[in-house]
Scaffold this motif. Structure first.
Motif, PDB file in Angstrom:
ATOM      1  N   THR A  17      -8.416  -8.595  10.964  1.00  0.00           N
ATOM      2  CA  THR A  17      -9.582  -7.802  10.585  1.00  0.00           C
ATOM      3  C   THR A  17     -10.525  -8.627   9.713  1.00  0.00           C
ATOM      4  O   THR A  17     -10.172  -9.713   9.226  1.00  0.00           O
ATOM      5  CB  THR A  17      -9.154  -6.552   9.802  1.00  0.00           C
ATOM      6  N   ASP A  18     -11.732  -8.096   9.524  1.00  0.00           N
ATOM      7  CA  ASP A  18     -12.678  -8.787   8.653  1.00  0.00           C
ATOM      8  C   ASP A  18     -12.113  -8.936   7.244  1.00  0.00           C
ATOM      9  O   ASP A  18     -12.310  -9.968   6.587  1.00  0.00           O
ATOM     10  CB  ASP A  18     -14.003  -8.019   8.603  1.00  0.00           C
ATOM     11  N   GLU A  19     -11.426  -7.905   6.769  1.00  0.00           N
ATOM     12  CA  GLU A  19     -10.837  -7.964   5.421  1.00  0.00           C
ATOM     13  C   GLU A  19      -9.769  -9.045   5.346  1.00  0.00           C
ATOM     14  O   GLU A  19      -9.672  -9.782   4.349  1.00  0.00           O
ATOM     15  CB  GLU A  19     -10.246  -6.602   5.048  1.00  0.00           C
ATOM     16  N   LEU A  24      -8.249 -14.626   3.675  1.00  0.00           N
ATOM     17  CA  LEU A  24      -7.864 -15.999   4.008  1.00  0.00           C
ATOM     18  C   LEU A  24      -8.845 -16.992   3.400  1.00  0.00           C
ATOM     19  O   LEU A  24      -8.440 -18.000   2.796  1.00  0.00           O
ATOM     20  CB  LEU A  24      -7.817 -16.161   5.529  1.00  0.00           C
ATOM     21  N   LEU A  25     -10.130 -16.717   3.527  1.00  0.00           N
ATOM     22  CA  LEU A  25     -11.141 -17.633   2.989  1.00  0.00           C
ATOM     23  C   LEU A  25     -11.121 -17.671   1.468  1.00  0.00           C
ATOM     24  O   LEU A  25     -11.422 -18.703   0.860  1.00  0.00           O
ATOM     25  CB  LEU A  25     -12.528 -17.237   3.499  1.00  0.00           C
ATOM     26  N   VAL A  26     -10.766 -16.550   0.845  1.00  0.00           N
ATOM     27  CA  VAL A  26     -10.643 -16.535  -0.617  1.00  0.00           C
ATOM     28  C   VAL A  26      -9.421 -17.330  -1.059  1.00  0.00           C
ATOM     29  O   VAL A  26      -9.463 -18.082  -2.035  1.00  0.00           O
ATOM     30  CB  VAL A  26     -10.560 -15.080  -1.136  1.00  0.00           C
ATOM     31  N   ALA A  27      -8.305 -17.167  -0.324  1.00  0.00           N
ATOM     32  CA  ALA A  27      -7.067 -17.861  -0.687  1.00  0.00           C
ATOM     33  C   ALA A  27      -7.146 -19.358  -0.415  1.00  0.00           C
ATOM     34  O   ALA A  27      -6.505 -20.145  -1.117  1.00  0.00           O
ATOM     35  CB  ALA A  27      -5.891 -17.255   0.078  1.00  0.00           C
ATOM     36  N   ARG A  28      -7.918 -19.742   0.594  1.00  0.00           N
ATOM     37  CA  ARG A  28      -8.074 -21.172   0.912  1.00  0.00           C
ATOM     38  C   ARG A  28      -9.562 -21.504   0.991  1.00  0.00           C
ATOM     39  O   ARG A  28     -10.133 -21.724   2.066  1.00  0.00           O
ATOM     40  CB  ARG A  28      -7.358 -21.511   2.222  1.00  0.00           C
ATOM     41  N   PRO A  29     -10.232 -21.533  -0.165  1.00  0.00           N
ATOM     42  CA  PRO A  29     -11.696 -21.692  -0.180  1.00  0.00           C
ATOM     43  C   PRO A  29     -12.186 -23.007   0.390  1.00  0.00           C
ATOM     44  O   PRO A  29     -13.349 -23.111   0.788  1.00  0.00           O
ATOM     45  CB  PRO A  29     -12.039 -21.567  -1.672  1.00  0.00           C
ATOM     46  N   ALA A  97       6.760  -9.531   0.618  1.00  0.00           N
ATOM     47  CA  ALA A  97       5.650 -10.058  -0.182  1.00  0.00           C
ATOM     48  C   ALA A  97       5.388 -11.519   0.149  1.00  0.00           C
ATOM     49  O   ALA A  97       4.236 -11.960   0.241  1.00  0.00           O
ATOM     50  CB  ALA A  97       5.961  -9.897  -1.672  1.00  0.00           C
ATOM     51  N   ALA A  98       6.454 -12.286   0.361  1.00  0.00           N
ATOM     52  CA  ALA A  98       6.297 -13.700   0.705  1.00  0.00           C
ATOM     53  C   ALA A  98       5.633 -13.869   2.068  1.00  0.00           C
ATOM     54  O   ALA A  98       4.740 -14.716   2.235  1.00  0.00           O
ATOM     55  CB  ALA A  98       7.659 -14.393   0.689  1.00  0.00           C
ATOM     56  N   VAL A  99       6.065 -13.067   3.042  1.00  0.00           N
ATOM     57  CA  VAL A  99       5.456 -13.146   4.380  1.00  0.00           C
ATOM     58  C   VAL A  99       3.973 -12.802   4.301  1.00  0.00           C
ATOM     59  O   VAL A  99       3.133 -13.451   4.945  1.00  0.00           O
ATOM     60  CB  VAL A  99       6.185 -12.212   5.355  1.00  0.00           C
ATOM     61  N   GLU A 100       3.633 -11.798   3.506  1.00  0.00           N
ATOM     62  CA  GLU A 100       2.234 -11.406   3.355  1.00  0.00           C
ATOM     63  C   GLU A 100       1.423 -12.556   2.746  1.00  0.00           C
ATOM     64  O   GLU A 100       0.310 -12.855   3.196  1.00  0.00           O
ATOM     65  CB  GLU A 100       2.137 -10.169   2.468  1.00  0.00           C
ATOM     66  N   THR A 101       1.986 -13.198   1.728  1.00  0.00           N
ATOM     67  CA  THR A 101       1.298 -14.330   1.097  1.00  0.00           C
ATOM     68  C   THR A 101       1.089 -15.470   2.092  1.00  0.00           C
ATOM     69  O   THR A 101       0.006 -16.059   2.183  1.00  0.00           O
ATOM     70  CB  THR A 101       2.109 -14.831  -0.106  1.00  0.00           C
ATOM     71  N   LEU A 102       2.132 -15.783   2.856  1.00  0.00           N
ATOM     72  CA  LEU A 102       2.056 -16.889   3.817  1.00  0.00           C
ATOM     73  C   LEU A 102       1.084 -16.571   4.955  1.00  0.00           C
ATOM     74  O   LEU A 102       0.325 -17.441   5.402  1.00  0.00           O
ATOM     75  CB  LEU A 102       3.447 -17.184   4.372  1.00  0.00           C
ATOM     76  N   ALA A 103       1.114 -15.321   5.430  1.00  0.00           N
ATOM     77  CA  ALA A 103       0.213 -14.937   6.513  1.00  0.00           C
ATOM     78  C   ALA A 103      -1.234 -14.904   6.036  1.00  0.00           C
ATOM     79  O   ALA A 103      -2.150 -15.301   6.768  1.00  0.00           O
ATOM     80  CB  ALA A 103       0.622 -13.585   7.077  1.00  0.00           C
ATOM     81  N   THR A 104      -1.446 -14.438   4.826  1.00  0.00           N
ATOM     82  CA  THR A 104      -2.805 -14.401   4.281  1.00  0.00           C
ATOM     83  C   THR A 104      -3.405 -15.796   4.251  1.00  0.00           C
ATOM     84  O   THR A 104      -4.595 -15.981   4.514  1.00  0.00           O
ATOM     85  CB  THR A 104      -2.792 -13.798   2.865  1.00  0.00           C
TER      86      THR A 104
END
Length: 408
Positions: A17-19, A24-29, A97-104
């Motif tokens: 999704t857009d969100e 993703l762009l915020v986490a890896r600027p 939580a780890a999977v969410e962090t890695l996927a993000t």
């Protein structure tokens, strides 16, 4: 893989999704500038090794352990529902939580089945501290590996158990006269692989056999450090006093160098003779002089000058600085230290040649220094006023929060 599941990272990004793409762009600027034109371009940027390393460096030990579970799978994809079985003792909510962090961060992709991009696999050379497969190392394993391991001599077993810990690579010591070292005997037996003239690697299969029922190691839970408590008003008074003392001593050092500049060494830096002179004039230790001089230099108040540009002298910024009020002078020093790429603690230590590192030497430059300082301050800032950690407790927590930076 189910036919209705994305087959590549780029295809998976199209399902986000857009969100989720925004997160993703915020986490890896670093992949967001300039803005990628499409998901294929974004996927290409996500695969750049520097970007992957930077993203991995931000992960805590628990998240990296979940990533290790995927990387060590014999197949390309790991069903998400299998992760709790691969990580016994790790709470399901921690895995989620780890999977969410890695996927993000797109370090894993997929929904029901998780995949690690190839650049991530290359960046994590020794997942869970295990070596490469015996086939990749070109080492033929014994047919009855458990029996061979059971028959090892105690000193040989000790070597293998050490290499089955966090790092599977070790140095190959020289043999003593008339006998082979344990490592060389293991090398001859095919239980170690030579990777260069002086180093060996433990094959993954042997590391797994030695670890038994914890192939990925013990659960990497967040340490619970003992919190130190002080009266906030007392801390504030002591901090203010320390700040005033640093301002005054930096002024004294720069005044002394204004009257008698220090010479620039041929290799860069300030000589030991000048360091001793300043320490004697100002009645402080040589270690304090190293700190004060480095802070002054980081704040832009001290640099190389003179007719031949071969002396350490106060800069023009120093003239303006000493006219400022105390708060502004402190801010200049603190900002210079926080953003400096120099690790002052390396001054006085021995370099690879056994020579002591001089004050202002180029040998203390470390590009990761500002990130390390901010990491430490961020941890301490999470505690309420009057609470903090002693140094060993802080280091232990930092090693868990950013283990890939631990040795740096």
């Amino acid at each position: 893989m189910s036919p209705d599941q994305p087959a590549t990272l780029a295809a998976w990004l199209r399902t986000r999704t857009d969100e989720q793409l925004g997160a993703l762009l915020v986490a890896r600027p670093d992949v967001a500038r300039p803005a990628p034109s499409d998901v294929v371009g974004l996927a290409t940027r996500l695969a750049v090794p520097v970007s992957v390393d930077r993203a991995l460096d931000e992960l805590d030990a628990a998240t990296l352990q979940v990533l290790d579970a995927v990387l060590l799978s014999p197949t390309d994809g790991v069903p998400r529902t299998e992760l709790p079985g691969l990580l016994p003792g790790v709470p399901v909510e921690a895995i989620d939580a780890a999977v969410e962090t890695l996927a993000t961060r797109a370090l894993l992709w997929g929904d029901d089945e998780l995949h690690a991009p190839e650049p991530v696999r290359r960046a994590v050379r020794y997942p869970a501290g295990l070596g490469r497969r015996a086939a990749d190392l070109r080492v033929p394993l014994p047919r009855d590996l458990p029996a061979v391991l059971a028959d090892l001599a105690p000193d040989e077993r000790t070597v293998l158990e050490r290499l089955s810990g966090d790092r599977p690579v070790g140095h190959l010591p020289d043999s003593t006269a008339g006998s082979l070292s344990p490592a060389r005997r293991l090398l001859q037996a095919g239980l170690l692989a030579r990777i260069d003239a002086v180093n060996v690697e433990l094959p993954r299969e042997i590391g797994l056999a030695l670890r038994g029922d914890q192939p990925l190691g013990p659960p990497r839970v967040r340490p619970e450090p003992e919190v130190s408590r002080r009266e906030p008003a007392v801390v504030d008074r002591q901090a203010a006093g320390a700040a005033l003392e640093v301002i005054g001593r930096v002024s004294d050092v720069l005044t002394a160098l204004e009257e008698e500049p220090a010479g620039l060494l041929r290799s860069g830096g300030l000589g030991v003779r000048d360091q001793k002179r300043l320490a004697k004039e100002l009645h402080v230790s040589e270690g304090d002089i190293a700190f004060l001089v480095e802070v002054a230099h980081s704040a832009g108040l001290l640099d190389v000058g003179g007719a031949q540009r071969d002396e350490w002298l106060p800069t023009r910024a120093y003239d303006a600085w000493r006219e400022q009020d105390l708060a502004d002078r402190w801010a200049v020093l603190a900002d210079g230290w926080l953003t400096s790429v120099r690790l002052i603690s390396l001054v006085g230590q021995r370099d690879v040649a056994g020579k002591a590192v001089n004050v202002l030497s180029p040998d203390v430059v470390r590009q990761t220094a500002p990130v390390l300082r901010r990491s430490a301050l961020s941890v301490l800032a999470e505690f309420p006023p009057g609470q903090g950690l002693v140094a060993p407790e802080l280091v232990a927590l930092l090693r868990w929060r950013t283990p890939r930076r631990a040795d740096r």
